[in-house]
Scaffold this active site. Structure first.
Site, PDB file in Angstrom:
ATOM      1  CB  SER A  72      61.189  42.853 -40.395  1.00 10.87           C
ATOM      2  OG  SER A  72      60.691  42.795 -41.735  1.00 10.87           O
ATOM      3  CG  ASP A 173      72.216  49.416 -55.201  1.00  8.02           C
ATOM      4  OD1 ASP A 173      72.199  49.912 -56.350  1.00  8.02           O
ATOM      5  OD2 ASP A 173      72.255  48.187 -54.998  1.00  8.02           O
TER       6      ASP A 173
HETATM    7  P1  ADP Z   1      67.062  43.746 -53.321  1.00  7.26           P
HETATM    8  O1  ADP Z   1      68.027  44.666 -52.656  1.00  7.26           O
HETATM    9  O2  ADP Z   1      67.214  43.729 -54.804  1.00  7.26           O
HETATM   10  O3  ADP Z   1      65.646  43.990 -52.934  1.00  7.26           O
HETATM   11  P2  ADP Z   1      68.515  41.812 -51.799  1.00  7.26           P
HETATM   12  O4  ADP Z   1      68.557  40.333 -51.835  1.00  7.26           O
HETATM   13  O5  ADP Z   1      69.782  42.563 -51.990  1.00  7.26           O
HETATM   14  O6  ADP Z   1      67.404  42.266 -52.838  1.00  7.26           O
HETATM   15  O7  ADP Z   1      67.927  42.295 -50.415  1.00  7.26           O
HETATM   16  C1  ADP Z   1      66.792  41.693 -49.846  1.00  7.26           C
HETATM   17  C2  ADP Z   1      67.107  41.360 -48.394  1.00  7.26           C
HETATM   18  O8  ADP Z   1      67.230  42.591 -47.653  1.00  7.26           O
HETATM   19  C3  ADP Z   1      66.026  40.596 -47.707  1.00  7.26           C
HETATM   20  O9  ADP Z   1      66.167  39.203 -47.880  1.00  7.26           O
HETATM   21  C4  ADP Z   1      66.258  40.992 -46.246  1.00  7.26           C
HETATM   22  O10 ADP Z   1      67.359  40.294 -45.698  1.00  7.26           O
HETATM   23  C5  ADP Z   1      66.663  42.438 -46.378  1.00  7.26           C
HETATM   24  N1  ADP Z   1      65.497  43.323 -46.277  1.00  7.26           N
HETATM   25  C6  ADP Z   1      65.074  44.217 -47.197  1.00  7.26           C
HETATM   26  N2  ADP Z   1      63.955  44.857 -46.773  1.00  7.26           N
HETATM   27  C7  ADP Z   1      63.652  44.320 -45.572  1.00  7.26           C
HETATM   28  C8  ADP Z   1      62.598  44.538 -44.620  1.00  7.26           C
HETATM   29  N3  ADP Z   1      61.621  45.408 -44.851  1.00  7.26           N
HETATM   30  N4  ADP Z   1      62.627  43.817 -43.466  1.00  7.26           N
HETATM   31  C9  ADP Z   1      63.620  42.944 -43.219  1.00  7.26           C
HETATM   32  N5  ADP Z   1      64.624  42.694 -44.075  1.00  7.26           N
HETATM   33  C10 ADP Z   1      64.649  43.359 -45.241  1.00  7.26           C
HETATM   34 MG    MG Z   2      70.129  44.470 -52.700  1.00 10.38          MG
END
Ligand code: ADP
Ligand code: MG
Length: 378
Positions: A72, A173
């Protein structure tokens, strides 16, 4: 991070990271803004999201050593598993659980997981209410299934999110990340899954303001709301609040009555908003959005001081026609609808005043309705 990831750079980074890997394929899945219809999806209600021009990109290629590997860019970290261990991995509260979650769901569908190297890079701010998680889940589902014909990408990505996080999220979503269209929001009936595009008036800009806070109780409160809505439906003798009407709710316990009132009136607002958008009635769209915020704040009780402040601040800017919190609540972002010529005035007002209020700098972003997920390279 800005809209429009540079694909040649992404592919180059992938090759640097995984020099022994095969030919990469890049999958893009966008985040979303839900214009109206909040906390309705888990009540089989109506929602009106649009995919935005910020997306998650997953680059994938076969690896030669029998492992699944994911890097990531946002966490600057690589995680790897042996294929034979995949079915038995336990979630550990780490971002890589999201990869594991998609793997389990695909395996359960009988879709084999091959040894693969993955690079994850996202423009969607994490935890900012634009659903970076669904964007990631959809992009991973496409990458790991190689978009096998006939699979329900949104349904699988949703199952993966529910499995991983244990949150009973609705389908919105993932659905919008798959089905988004440029220039249009998508009206989705979460009961029938019928949907249709709703073209958006061009003379209405949409700005998302990230409060930069996520209060601790966000997840537990979300669960509580899901449970309260189920209880309200049960008390009313209906399978879901989608089947309830305002005239029925008087006898409910006061808390459940407020929750039911939010859901029922919010579904109505979605219908009215669609009519207003079709008629090019930007003022009407704005009023409905602000009413949605009031209902989320007072009846569903999922707002917080920061979100209320951002909404108030936006509404005080000339040319802003409506504003509301978006997402689950207790932090995340707000949305403002406004005349396109007033975007800079809004940005300036929000930046200055929110800093005075909270000491934090909000991220302010103009959102445009964009296309849903697809392969973007080669
Ligand atoms: P939102 O969906 O509103 O952005 P969430 O808490 O549902 O917030 O999702 C965020 C989580 O999704 C992060 O903490 C991580 O676990 C995962 N995530 C999202 N994008 C990435 C990324 N680019 N790399 C790794 N994990 C990610
Ligand atoms: Mg989310």
């Amino acid at each position: 991070m800005s809209a429009g990831m540079n694909l040649p750079d992404t592919v180059r980074q992938f090759r640097d990271l995984y020099p022994a890997s095969g030919e990469p394929v890049v999958w893009r899945a966008p985040g979303r803004v839900n214009l109206i219809g909040e906390h309705t999806d888990y009540n089989l209600g109506l929602v009106l999201p649009m995919a935005i021009d910020l997306a998650c990109y997953v680059t994938a290629a076969p690896s030669k050593d029998g492992r699944l590997r994911a890097y990531s860019q946002q966490f600057q970290e690589v995680v790897e598993w042996r294929l034979e261990d995949l079915a038995a991995i336990a979630p550990r509260g780490h971002w890589s659980d999201r990869v594991a979650g998609v793997v389990w769901v695909l395996l359960r569908q009988g879709i084999p997981i091959n040894a693969t190297d993955l690079l994850i890079d996202s423009e969607v701010p994490l935890g900012g209410g634009l659903s970076s998680s669904a964007a990631l889940g959809v992009a991973l589902t496409l990458a790991l299934s190689e978009n096998r014909p006939g699979i329900d990408v949104a349904g699988l990505a949703r199952a993966a999110e529910v499995d991983t996080v244990g949150l009973p999220c609705g389908i919105m979503d993932q659905f919008i990340s798959v089905k988004g269209q440029p220039g249009a929001a998508i009206f989705l009936d979460c009961r029938s899954l019928q949907w249709h595009p709703v073209p958006l008036p061009r003379n209405c800009a949409m700005v998302v303001v990230n409060s930069m806070v996520k209060h601790e109780l966000a997840n537990s409160a979300y669960r509580t709301r899901v449970a309260e809505c189920a209880e309200a439906a049960k008390s009313l003798g209906v399978a879901s609040l989608r089947y309830a009407e305002l005239s029925q709710i008087d006898g409910l316990d006061p808390v459940l009555r407020r929750r039911a009132r939010h859901v029922i009136t919010e579904n109505n607002r979605v219908q009215e908003f669609v009519d207003a958008a079709m008629a090019g009635d930007v003022g009407g769209m704005g009023r409905l959005v602000t009413q949605s915020h009031e209902s989320l704040r007072d009846d569903h009780e999922v707002s917080c001081a920061e979100l209320d402040f951002l909404v108030e601040t936006a509404l005080n800017v000339e040319g802003v026609v409506g504003s509301r919190m978006i997402g689950g609540g207790f932090g995340g972002s707000t949305l403002a609808l406004l005349h396109p010529g007033r975007v800079e005035a809004l940005q300036a007002a929000v930046r200055t005043r929110y800093r005075e209020f909270s000491g934090m700098s909000p991220e302010v972003q103009v959102s445009r309705a964009s296309a849903g997920a697809s392969r973007v390279y080669p």
